[in-house]
Design a protein around this motif. Structure first.
Motif, PDB file in Angstrom:
ATOM      1  N   ALA A   1      11.560   4.745  -9.873  1.00  0.00           N
ATOM      2  CA  ALA A   1      12.789   5.148 -10.569  1.00  0.00           C
ATOM      3  C   ALA A   1      12.616   6.509 -11.230  1.00  0.00           C
ATOM      4  O   ALA A   1      13.539   7.334 -11.236  1.00  0.00           O
ATOM      5  N   LYS A   2      11.427   6.760 -11.765  1.00  0.00           N
ATOM      6  CA  LYS A   2      11.169   8.034 -12.452  1.00  0.00           C
ATOM      7  C   LYS A   2      11.267   9.224 -11.506  1.00  0.00           C
ATOM      8  O   LYS A   2      11.605  10.331 -11.921  1.00  0.00           O
ATOM      9  N   VAL A   3      10.961   9.015 -10.224  1.00  0.00           N
ATOM     10  CA  VAL A   3      11.021  10.125  -9.261  1.00  0.00           C
ATOM     11  C   VAL A   3      12.225   9.979  -8.315  1.00  0.00           C
ATOM     12  O   VAL A   3      12.267  10.590  -7.252  1.00  0.00           O
ATOM     13  N   LYS A   4      13.174   9.137  -8.739  1.00  0.00           N
ATOM     14  CA  LYS A   4      14.448   8.997  -8.011  1.00  0.00           C
ATOM     15  C   LYS A   4      14.262   8.527  -6.560  1.00  0.00           C
ATOM     16  O   LYS A   4      14.821   9.100  -5.632  1.00  0.00           O
ATOM     17  N   LEU A   5      13.450   7.479  -6.388  1.00  0.00           N
ATOM     18  CA  LEU A   5      13.233   6.924  -5.044  1.00  0.00           C
ATOM     19  C   LEU A   5      13.679   5.465  -4.948  1.00  0.00           C
ATOM     20  O   LEU A   5      13.393   4.804  -3.949  1.00  0.00           O
ATOM     21  N   THR A   6      14.358   4.960  -5.973  1.00  0.00           N
ATOM     22  CA  THR A   6      14.807   3.570  -5.952  1.00  0.00           C
ATOM     23  C   THR A   6      15.662   3.299  -4.706  1.00  0.00           C
ATOM     24  O   THR A   6      16.551   4.084  -4.375  1.00  0.00           O
ATOM     25  N   GLY A   7      15.354   2.194  -4.038  1.00  0.00           N
ATOM     26  CA  GLY A   7      16.106   1.831  -2.833  1.00  0.00           C
ATOM     27  C   GLY A   7      15.423   2.239  -1.542  1.00  0.00           C
ATOM     28  O   GLY A   7      15.843   1.846  -0.453  1.00  0.00           O
ATOM     29  N   LEU A   8      14.321   3.018  -1.661  1.00  0.00           N
ATOM     30  CA  LEU A   8      13.625   3.489  -0.455  1.00  0.00           C
ATOM     31  C   LEU A   8      12.272   2.807  -0.277  1.00  0.00           C
ATOM     32  O   LEU A   8      11.417   3.276   0.479  1.00  0.00           O
ATOM     33  N   GLU A   9      12.084   1.693  -0.985  1.00  0.00           N
ATOM     34  CA  GLU A   9      10.777   1.031  -1.009  1.00  0.00           C
ATOM     35  C   GLU A   9      10.269   0.628   0.368  1.00  0.00           C
ATOM     36  O   GLU A   9       9.062   0.651   0.619  1.00  0.00           O
ATOM     37  N   GLU A  10      11.167   0.241   1.273  1.00  0.00           N
ATOM     38  CA  GLU A  10      10.742  -0.291   2.572  1.00  0.00           C
ATOM     39  C   GLU A  10      10.649   0.769   3.664  1.00  0.00           C
ATOM     40  O   GLU A  10      10.332   0.453   4.815  1.00  0.00           O
ATOM     41  N   ARG A  11      10.923   1.993   3.333  1.00  0.00           N
ATOM     42  CA  ARG A  11      10.785   3.058   4.337  1.00  0.00           C
ATOM     43  C   ARG A  11       9.316   3.413   4.545  1.00  0.00           C
ATOM     44  O   ARG A  11       8.458   3.131   3.705  1.00  0.00           O
ATOM     45  N   TYR A  12       9.080   4.089   5.693  1.00  0.00           N
ATOM     46  CA  TYR A  12       7.738   4.582   5.993  1.00  0.00           C
ATOM     47  C   TYR A  12       7.725   6.110   5.800  1.00  0.00           C
ATOM     48  O   TYR A  12       8.772   6.754   5.895  1.00  0.00           O
ATOM     49  N   PRO A  13       6.552   6.689   5.531  1.00  0.00           N
ATOM     50  CA  PRO A  13       6.494   8.133   5.271  1.00  0.00           C
ATOM     51  C   PRO A  13       7.175   8.993   6.335  1.00  0.00           C
ATOM     52  O   PRO A  13       7.856   9.965   5.997  1.00  0.00           O
ATOM     53  N   HIS A  14       7.032   8.627   7.626  1.00  0.00           N
ATOM     54  CA  HIS A  14       7.598   9.474   8.688  1.00  0.00           C
ATOM     55  C   HIS A  14       9.130   9.442   8.696  1.00  0.00           C
ATOM     56  O   HIS A  14       9.773  10.256   9.350  1.00  0.00           O
ATOM     57  N   GLU A  15       9.711   8.497   7.971  1.00  0.00           N
ATOM     58  CA  GLU A  15      11.170   8.401   7.896  1.00  0.00           C
ATOM     59  C   GLU A  15      11.741   9.198   6.720  1.00  0.00           C
ATOM     60  O   GLU A  15      12.936   9.147   6.460  1.00  0.00           O
TER      61      GLU A  15
END
Length: 358
Positions: free
Chosen positions: A122-136
């Protein structure tokens, strides 16, 4: 040691073969500050960062973090998570698992891992992207994942090794603002390595300028830029005009200096004493000089416009004076005005910085 000092380096030295990479580094860093290690490739800044993290064993000196000597501690026991230039994300792991990796190694309880990872993301504004992979993810998002992985450890200090160098110019600026914002909001102590002067000036509370394994200057961005202590610092940070001068008088913290065959003079404020007849170097920034706008008592030089360069927000002039010395002068917001032929250039005394060379 003051409780404000988080990182204390004493006499830190490192040698690789016959190369003395770090030379008796003494440095104290306060908690809650954004500190930038700045210098060209091979100057020792990354070696020092990795020595603090524990990836290199120093040959001499002491490294203390929060008062504890950490020379013999492995990286995972130092509490110094590092964000690398290439991010070092695990491609086969989801974003969540990448961020949680350090906590998994520590065998923290599952509920705690869930809470801390969600908070860091949440601090780095990535909430909701937990299940993605780096290449995505984009380069900027990958950079934030790497930052979240450092934040999740709740460490007193975070180390960043040129983390923006793989991003394009526009994204670099955006992430730069975000990083500084996160640091200030959370009161983090950050040590940031870069060779980019603009990055250092715009983000830092203090800058450490490295020169061949030693520290040339440690100060605020304003001090580094306007009050360089050495010719190396003045030349490395931005553009400056160097002027060979001779001291004619020194009293009450002011030195009267003389330049050129026509013996032009200036009165310069200086913190340390100089003596009559001493050779010194003056540093005058291009933006601190004006063309055909002289005031009484200023440092004034007559010259001839050799060439100019339009840079959008400013016109950069190259002007030869009577001694055939070339000056660089920046003129801002002048519209369609163009200077040609004979001109005078000047600088107020308080815009002239004296550097001792003896």
């Amino acid at each position: 040691m003051s409780s404000h000092i988080l990182l204390d380096l004493k006499n830190v030295s490192k040698v690789f073969g016959s190369n003395h990479v770090l030379k008796q580094i003494d440095l104290q860093i306060e908690r809650g500050k954004f500190i930038t290690f700045l210098g060209p490739s091979g100057c020792g800044k990354t070696t020092l960062l990795r020595s603090i993290a524990g990836f290199y064993t120093i040959d001499e000196g002491e490294i203390k973090i929060d008062g504890q000597l950490v020379n013999d501690l492995p990286p995972y026991k130092r509490g110094t998570p590092m964000v690398f230039q290439e991010y070092a994300l695990f491609p086969h792991m989801t974003v969540f698992d990448n961020v949680a990796y350090g906590l998994d190694i520590q065998k923290r309880p599952e509920a705690e891992i869930q809470d801390r990872v969600k908070s860091a993301m949440a601090k780095v504004k990535l909430t909701g992207l937990e299940e993605r992979y780096p290449h995505e993810m984009s380069g900027g998002q990958q950079q934030r994942v790497a930052m979240a992985r450092a934040l999740v450890m709740n460490s007193p200090i975070i180390l960043l090794d040129e983390p923006l160098s793989n991003l394009d110019a526009k994204l670099r600026e955006e992430v730069r603002v975000e990083l500084r914002s996160i640091q200030q909001e959370l009161g983090l102590t950050v040590i940031y390595v870069t060779h980019d002067q603009l990055e250092a000036l715009s983000m830092s509370d203090h800058i450490v300028v490295f020169n061949k394994g030693a520290i040339d200057q440690y100060g605020t961005p304003h001090d580094i830029y306007y009050k360089p202590r050495t010719p190396y610092v003045a030349d490395f940070i931005g553009t400056t005009n160097f002027v060979d001068a001779v001291v004619r008088d020194f009293a009450n913290g002011k030195a009267t200096v003389e330049y050129g065959t026509s013996k032009r003079t200036a009165s310069v404020t200086i913190d340390e004493a100089v003596t009559s007849g001493e050779k010194v170097l003056l540093s005058i920034r291009p933006e601190s000089m004006r063309i055909n706008a002289t005031n009484a008592g200023e440092f004034i030089v007559s010259g001839f416009v050799k060439s100019s360069m339009f840079l959008g927000e400013k016109e950069r002039y190259f002007i030869l004076d009577d001694d055939m010395k070339e000056w660089i002068v920046d003129a801002y917001d002048i519209g369609l005005t163009r200077y040609q032929g004979n001109v005078t250039i000047s600088a107020a005394d308080d815009k002239i910085h004296l550097i001792k060379i003896s």
